[in-house]
Motif scaffolding. Structure first.
Motif, mmCIF file in Angstrom:
data_model
loop_
_atom_site.group_PDB
_atom_site.id
_atom_site.type_symbol
_atom_site.label_atom_id
_atom_site.label_comp_id
_atom_site.label_asym_id
_atom_site.label_seq_id
_atom_site.Cartn_x
_atom_site.Cartn_y
_atom_site.Cartn_z
ATOM 1 N N VAL A 182 13.331 -6.455 1.970
ATOM 2 C CA VAL A 182 12.768 -7.782 1.760
ATOM 3 C C VAL A 182 12.313 -7.836 0.314
ATOM 4 O O VAL A 182 11.563 -6.966 -0.135
ATOM 5 N N ARG A 183 12.767 -8.845 -0.414
ATOM 6 C CA ARG A 183 12.320 -8.995 -1.800
ATOM 7 C C ARG A 183 11.081 -9.876 -1.831
ATOM 8 O O ARG A 183 10.903 -10.753 -1.003
ATOM 9 N N PHE A 184 10.253 -9.629 -2.828
ATOM 10 C CA PHE A 184 9.035 -10.398 -3.011
ATOM 11 C C PHE A 184 9.030 -11.000 -4.406
ATOM 12 O O PHE A 184 9.556 -10.414 -5.340
ATOM 13 N N GLY A 185 8.447 -12.163 -4.524
ATOM 14 C CA GLY A 185 8.289 -12.804 -5.822
ATOM 15 C C GLY A 185 6.818 -12.882 -6.168
ATOM 16 O O GLY A 185 6.205 -11.931 -6.618
ATOM 17 N N CYS A 186 6.206 -14.002 -5.854
ATOM 18 C CA CYS A 186 4.808 -14.247 -6.221
ATOM 19 C C CYS A 186 3.814 -13.429 -5.410
ATOM 20 O O CYS A 186 2.712 -13.184 -5.875
ATOM 21 N N ARG A 187 4.145 -13.072 -4.185
ATOM 22 C CA ARG A 187 3.276 -12.335 -3.269
ATOM 23 C C ARG A 187 2.028 -13.126 -2.882
ATOM 24 O O ARG A 187 1.029 -12.564 -2.480
#
Length: 104
Positions: A36-41
């Protein structure tokens, strides 16, 4: 104990882990290098959208920020943000599939 299965995705191979206490899905994904990729979190970007394939009752309900973002993108009820979802204490299995951001 809750077994969490993260289906293979463009972010990596399938992973599984067992949790025995209340755990943020983000933390679990970090610990096992889940696909799973995360950006802003922080419930702002939709990068970490996941589809709950099984075991949704083992996740706590969406908080205000997550619910607001999911409503704004008209996400179906089985979609959650991995950066916000929390696995409850209990027993069972949660199966998830990373959907990725709405736009790249």
């Amino acid at each position: 104990m809750v077994v969490v299965e993260l289906a293979e995705s463009g972010a990596g191979p399938e992973k599984a882990a067992t949790v025995t206490a209340r755990t943020r899905l983000l933390d679990l994904c970090d610990d096992v290098r889940g696909p799973v990729r995360f950006g802003c979190r922080a419930a702002r970007c939709t990068t970490c959208r996941v589809e709950v394939l099984e075991g949704g009752a083992l996740l706590e309900g969406a908080g205000a920020e997550e619910a607001e973002l999911l409503a704004s993108i008209e996400a179906p009820s089985q979609v959650r943000l991995a950066c916000q979802a929390v696995i409850r204490e209990g027993a069972g299995r949660v199966r998830l599939r990373w959907l990725g951001p709405l736009c790249a």
